[in-house]
Design a protein around this motif. Sequence first.
Motif, PDB file in Angstrom:
ATOM      1  N   GLU A   1      68.932  56.197  17.896  1.00 39.43           N
ATOM      2  CA  GLU A   1      67.711  56.216  17.086  1.00 39.43           C
ATOM      3  C   GLU A   1      67.591  54.963  16.223  1.00 39.43           C
ATOM      4  O   GLU A   1      66.486  54.505  15.948  1.00 39.43           O
ATOM      5  CB  GLU A   1      67.692  57.459  16.190  1.00 39.43           C
ATOM      6  N   TYR A   2      68.699  54.429  15.785  1.00 33.86           N
ATOM      7  CA  TYR A   2      68.685  53.254  14.908  1.00 33.86           C
ATOM      8  C   TYR A   2      68.756  51.927  15.657  1.00 33.86           C
ATOM      9  O   TYR A   2      68.551  50.877  15.076  1.00 33.86           O
ATOM     10  CB  TYR A   2      69.853  53.326  13.914  1.00 33.86           C
TER      11      TYR A   2
ATOM     12  N   LYS B   1      78.498  63.205  21.113  1.00 38.21           N
ATOM     13  CA  LYS B   1      77.133  63.173  21.640  1.00 38.21           C
ATOM     14  C   LYS B   1      76.112  63.061  20.513  1.00 38.21           C
ATOM     15  O   LYS B   1      75.140  62.317  20.609  1.00 38.21           O
ATOM     16  CB  LYS B   1      76.859  64.402  22.497  1.00 38.21           C
ATOM     17  N   GLY B   2      76.323  63.795  19.437  1.00 35.37           N
ATOM     18  CA  GLY B   2      75.407  63.721  18.294  1.00 35.37           C
ATOM     19  C   GLY B   2      75.442  62.338  17.651  1.00 35.37           C
ATOM     20  O   GLY B   2      74.411  61.792  17.250  1.00 35.37           O
ATOM     21  N   TRP B   3      76.637  61.772  17.573  1.00 37.88           N
ATOM     22  CA  TRP B   3      76.779  60.442  16.984  1.00 37.88           C
ATOM     23  C   TRP B   3      76.083  59.403  17.850  1.00 37.88           C
ATOM     24  O   TRP B   3      75.391  58.524  17.356  1.00 37.88           O
ATOM     25  CB  TRP B   3      78.271  60.137  16.825  1.00 37.88           C
ATOM     26  N   GLN B   4      76.229  59.502  19.170  1.00 35.29           N
ATOM     27  CA  GLN B   4      75.572  58.564  20.079  1.00 35.29           C
ATOM     28  C   GLN B   4      74.055  58.688  19.992  1.00 35.29           C
ATOM     29  O   GLN B   4      73.337  57.698  20.029  1.00 35.29           O
ATOM     30  CB  GLN B   4      76.050  58.796  21.517  1.00 35.29           C
ATOM     31  N   ARG B   5      73.536  59.936  19.874  1.00 36.31           N
ATOM     32  CA  ARG B   5      72.093  60.148  19.752  1.00 36.31           C
ATOM     33  C   ARG B   5      71.561  59.513  18.467  1.00 36.31           C
ATOM     34  O   ARG B   5      70.552  58.814  18.473  1.00 36.31           O
ATOM     35  CB  ARG B   5      71.777  61.641  19.785  1.00 36.31           C
ATOM     36  N   ARG B   6      72.256  59.713  17.369  1.00 40.93           N
ATOM     37  CA  ARG B   6      71.816  59.141  16.084  1.00 40.93           C
ATOM     38  C   ARG B   6      71.904  57.622  16.107  1.00 40.93           C
ATOM     39  O   ARG B   6      71.036  56.942  15.574  1.00 40.93           O
ATOM     40  CB  ARG B   6      72.677  59.682  14.934  1.00 40.93           C
ATOM     41  N   LEU B   7      72.922  57.105  16.758  1.00 40.12           N
ATOM     42  CA  LEU B   7      73.061  55.661  16.873  1.00 40.12           C
ATOM     43  C   LEU B   7      71.915  55.079  17.697  1.00 40.12           C
ATOM     44  O   LEU B   7      71.352  54.037  17.346  1.00 40.12           O
ATOM     45  CB  LEU B   7      74.409  55.306  17.508  1.00 40.12           C
TER      46      LEU B   7
END
Length: 181
Positions: free
Chosen positions: A74-75, A66-72
């Motif tokens: 953002e970019y 979930k954190g990885w998807q959120r950061r992705l």
Amino acid sequence: MVVNCEHVWQEISNYLEGEVNPELKAAMEAHFRECRHCTAVLDGTRNIVHLYADNRLIELPPGFSKGWQRRLAEYMPISRGTAYGWLVAVAAVALISGSFALARLDPSSPFTMRTYHAEPGIGVPAGMMVEVSEDGKTFHVPGCRFLHKHGNENVRLIAASQAIREGYVPCVRCLREYLSR
């Protein structure tokens, strides 16, 4: 033996598996000492082979996905919306429809009819020789008295099929006389 980068890349798997002859092995090792790029390729390939051969699974910490998807997210660039998608779809349909319309055109008749007051020549023998004038709109039997010629205008003698392809239509008067004989 001297090898270049491309040759090293082709043989890198064989090198890692020990399946190259001693002369090629020595040449590749000499190349690795001088070329940082090929050394990086060698190390990367060795790591991939090592990870692939390892049968252990790596456990990710809880919430990592979930954190990885959120950061992705953002970019990622902002989507252009549905109007842009519809515009692309309409343009694609127009291009495809136009392609089909062009494909249906008869390539054997590049000329349009020269007059809209007559019907195209149907039933006129294709090989029959006819006369046409450059400014005229109809084709005639040779010697037809209804052939209109202006000044120094040239009269051509061509096959009826060619006259039809060029957009001329048959002279109803002279061809009727000719066909009634």
